[in-house]
Design a protein around this motif. Structure first.
Motif, mmCIF file in Angstrom:
data_model
loop_
_atom_site.group_PDB
_atom_site.id
_atom_site.type_symbol
_atom_site.label_atom_id
_atom_site.label_comp_id
_atom_site.label_asym_id
_atom_site.label_seq_id
_atom_site.Cartn_x
_atom_site.Cartn_y
_atom_site.Cartn_z
ATOM 1 N N PRO A 189 -49.109 -9.925 0.475
ATOM 2 C CA PRO A 189 -48.238 -11.106 0.558
ATOM 3 C C PRO A 189 -47.805 -11.477 1.975
ATOM 4 O O PRO A 189 -47.100 -12.467 2.173
ATOM 5 C CB PRO A 189 -47.020 -10.688 -0.267
ATOM 6 C CG PRO A 189 -46.936 -9.210 -0.077
ATOM 7 C CD PRO A 189 -48.362 -8.729 0.017
ATOM 8 N N ILE A 190 -48.226 -10.695 2.962
ATOM 9 C CA ILE A 190 -47.793 -10.901 4.341
ATOM 10 C C ILE A 190 -48.800 -11.805 5.050
ATOM 11 O O ILE A 190 -50.001 -11.558 5.008
ATOM 12 C CB ILE A 190 -47.689 -9.562 5.102
ATOM 13 C CG1 ILE A 190 -46.846 -8.556 4.326
ATOM 14 C CG2 ILE A 190 -47.128 -9.794 6.499
ATOM 15 C CD1 ILE A 190 -45.415 -8.972 4.117
ATOM 16 N N THR A 191 -48.322 -12.838 5.719
ATOM 17 C CA THR A 191 -49.214 -13.733 6.441
ATOM 18 C C THR A 191 -49.376 -13.287 7.895
ATOM 19 O O THR A 191 -48.510 -12.598 8.462
ATOM 20 C CB THR A 191 -48.703 -15.180 6.426
ATOM 21 O OG1 THR A 191 -47.510 -15.261 7.229
ATOM 22 C CG2 THR A 191 -48.395 -15.642 5.002
ATOM 23 N N VAL A 192 -50.477 -13.713 8.483
ATOM 24 C CA VAL A 192 -50.728 -13.422 9.893
ATOM 25 C C VAL A 192 -49.635 -14.043 10.752
ATOM 26 O O VAL A 192 -49.172 -13.440 11.727
ATOM 27 C CB VAL A 192 -52.117 -13.946 10.304
ATOM 28 C CG1 VAL A 192 -52.335 -13.795 11.808
ATOM 29 C CG2 VAL A 192 -53.214 -13.214 9.534
ATOM 30 N N GLU A 193 -49.194 -15.229 10.397
ATOM 31 C CA GLU A 193 -48.146 -15.914 11.168
ATOM 32 C C GLU A 193 -46.828 -15.140 11.128
ATOM 33 O O GLU A 193 -46.106 -15.070 12.138
ATOM 34 C CB GLU A 193 -47.944 -17.329 10.634
ATOM 35 C CG GLU A 193 -49.108 -18.275 10.884
ATOM 36 C CD GLU A 193 -50.324 -17.988 10.008
ATOM 37 O OE1 GLU A 193 -50.155 -17.344 8.940
ATOM 38 O OE2 GLU A 193 -51.429 -18.401 10.392
ATOM 39 N N GLN A 194 -46.507 -14.546 9.973
ATOM 40 C CA GLN A 194 -45.284 -13.751 9.875
ATOM 41 C C GLN A 194 -45.361 -12.523 10.781
ATOM 42 O O GLN A 194 -44.382 -12.158 11.449
ATOM 43 C CB GLN A 194 -45.059 -13.310 8.429
ATOM 44 C CG GLN A 194 -44.583 -14.405 7.496
ATOM 45 C CD GLN A 194 -44.493 -13.928 6.060
ATOM 46 O OE1 GLN A 194 -45.425 -13.291 5.541
ATOM 47 N NE2 GLN A 194 -43.380 -14.214 5.415
ATOM 48 N N VAL A 195 -46.507 -11.874 10.798
ATOM 49 C CA VAL A 195 -46.676 -10.684 11.633
ATOM 50 C C VAL A 195 -46.610 -11.063 13.109
ATOM 51 O O VAL A 195 -45.987 -10.369 13.917
ATOM 52 C CB VAL A 195 -48.009 -9.978 11.300
ATOM 53 C CG1 VAL A 195 -48.327 -8.893 12.331
ATOM 54 C CG2 VAL A 195 -47.938 -9.372 9.901
ATOM 55 N N ARG A 196 -47.240 -12.173 13.483
ATOM 56 C CA ARG A 196 -47.175 -12.609 14.882
ATOM 57 C C ARG A 196 -45.734 -12.875 15.305
ATOM 58 O O ARG A 196 -45.305 -12.451 16.383
ATOM 59 C CB ARG A 196 -48.032 -13.861 15.091
ATOM 60 C CG ARG A 196 -47.986 -14.398 16.522
ATOM 61 C CD ARG A 196 -48.966 -15.527 16.743
ATOM 62 N NE ARG A 196 -50.337 -15.071 16.650
ATOM 63 C CZ ARG A 196 -50.985 -14.459 17.646
ATOM 64 N NH1 ARG A 196 -50.363 -14.266 18.814
ATOM 65 N NH2 ARG A 196 -52.218 -14.073 17.500
ATOM 66 N N ALA A 197 -44.975 -13.572 14.461
ATOM 67 C CA ALA A 197 -43.584 -13.878 14.793
ATOM 68 C C ALA A 197 -42.764 -12.605 14.934
ATOM 69 O O ALA A 197 -41.941 -12.473 15.848
ATOM 70 C CB ALA A 197 -42.982 -14.783 13.728
ATOM 71 N N LYS A 198 -42.981 -11.644 14.052
ATOM 72 C CA LYS A 198 -42.233 -10.387 14.106
ATOM 73 C C LYS A 198 -42.590 -9.600 15.365
ATOM 74 O O LYS A 198 -41.694 -9.081 16.054
ATOM 75 C CB LYS A 198 -42.533 -9.554 12.859
ATOM 76 C CG LYS A 198 -41.842 -8.196 12.831
ATOM 77 C CD LYS A 198 -40.330 -8.326 12.715
ATOM 78 C CE LYS A 198 -39.670 -6.958 12.596
ATOM 79 N NZ LYS A 198 -38.199 -7.051 12.432
ATOM 80 N N CYS A 199 -43.876 -9.496 15.663
ATOM 81 C CA CYS A 199 -44.297 -8.743 16.844
ATOM 82 C C CYS A 199 -43.745 -9.360 18.124
ATOM 83 O O CYS A 199 -43.310 -8.657 19.035
ATOM 84 C CB CYS A 199 -45.819 -8.676 16.903
ATOM 85 S SG CYS A 199 -46.583 -7.631 15.646
ATOM 86 N N ARG A 200 -43.769 -10.679 18.197
ATOM 87 C CA ARG A 200 -43.223 -11.348 19.378
ATOM 88 C C ARG A 200 -41.726 -11.139 19.484
ATOM 89 O O ARG A 200 -41.187 -10.936 20.576
ATOM 90 C CB ARG A 200 -43.558 -12.833 19.346
ATOM 91 C CG ARG A 200 -45.051 -13.133 19.509
ATOM 92 C CD ARG A 200 -45.325 -14.623 19.473
ATOM 93 N NE ARG A 200 -44.710 -15.287 20.614
ATOM 94 C CZ ARG A 200 -44.454 -16.581 20.668
ATOM 95 N NH1 ARG A 200 -44.725 -17.364 19.626
ATOM 96 N NH2 ARG A 200 -43.909 -17.118 21.737
ATOM 97 N N ALA A 201 -41.028 -11.182 18.334
ATOM 98 C CA ALA A 201 -39.581 -10.962 18.342
ATOM 99 C C ALA A 201 -39.239 -9.542 18.790
ATOM 100 O O ALA A 201 -38.172 -9.307 19.368
ATOM 101 C CB ALA A 201 -39.010 -11.227 16.952
#
Length: 237
Positions: A189-201
């Protein structure tokens, strides 16, 4: 004025609507850089041959070092005022740990620089206008929590990457790859965009952000990973 990501002045010169030549864009970057305090000047271009009269005049000046992408070591930019012409995303990512006196980027493609601008928050040099860095909020941007323990996994990965000057190590990458294969339900259920945003944060290096999101994209594309035998059955608790 330093940026969010760099402890020295950083600017990007952008082609402005109505400009039909890149020469004014080049000249803005050169003028800004030479106005900064610092030592020698280094000009980086993709290749030795390039267009731009003002850049050619700068490179021809005594004491100005001209480097190209081929064989470039970011260590050679330390302690210098750096003019980086037309970098792509990968070359911008490699500037993460550079220790320059000042950095002026000449933009070629907005898609290549968009995320770097968000991270670096540089001065933007436009025709007839200089745009100051965006105000930094005291409150970090709130992100939705990622389910199935993914938040904790990414926080662990970010913490390990921060402990190394070169970023994420192969064994931590293998742990992440193995978890994605052994616990597909966790990542479905995890999107690539969600992971990118989290990693950047979490403040991860751009190259590490690209690596982590690239792993997830490959899994969503149905691809598998080759990992060391000691990690083949690994998964995070």
């Amino acid at each position: 004025m330093s940026s969010d990501a760099y402890q020295f002045p950083v600017a990007i010169s952008r082609l402005t609507e109505g400009e039909t030549s890149r020469e004014p864009q080049n000249m803005r970057a050169i003028k800004w850089l030479l106005d900064q305090s610092g030592r020698s000047v280094v000009v980086v271009t993709p290749q030795k041959r390039f267009d731009g009269d003002s850049l050619k005049r700068l490179v021809a000046q005594p004491g100005v070092l001209h480097l190209t992408w081929r064989g470039l070591s970011t260590g050679s930019l330390s302690g210098c005022r750096v003019l980086y012409a037309w970098p792509d995303r990968q070359h911008l990512n490699e500037l993460w740990d550079v220790d320059a006196d000042a950095l002026a980027v000449i933009e070629w493609n907005e898609r290549e620089t968009a995320e770097w601008i968000d991270d670096a928050n540089p001065i933007q040099l436009l025709r007839g206008q200089t745009v100051a860095p965006s105000p930094v909020s005291d409150e970090p941007e709130a992100l939705d929590s990622l389910p199935n323990g993914v938040d904790g996994i990414l926080e662990y990965i970010a913490g390990m990457a921060a402990g190394y000057s070169s970023g994420l190590k192969w064994n931590e990458e293998d742990k992440l790859k193995a978890d994605m294969m052994n616990r597909p339900d966790r990542w479905a259920p995890i999107t690539v965009e969600q992971v990118r945003a989290k990693c950047r944060a979490l403040g991860m290096r751009p190259n590490d952000v690209d690596s982590v999101t690239g792993f997830l994209q490959r899994r969503k594309d149905g691809r598998r990973f080759n990992v060391q035998s000691s990690y083949r059955t690994f998964h995070f608790n």
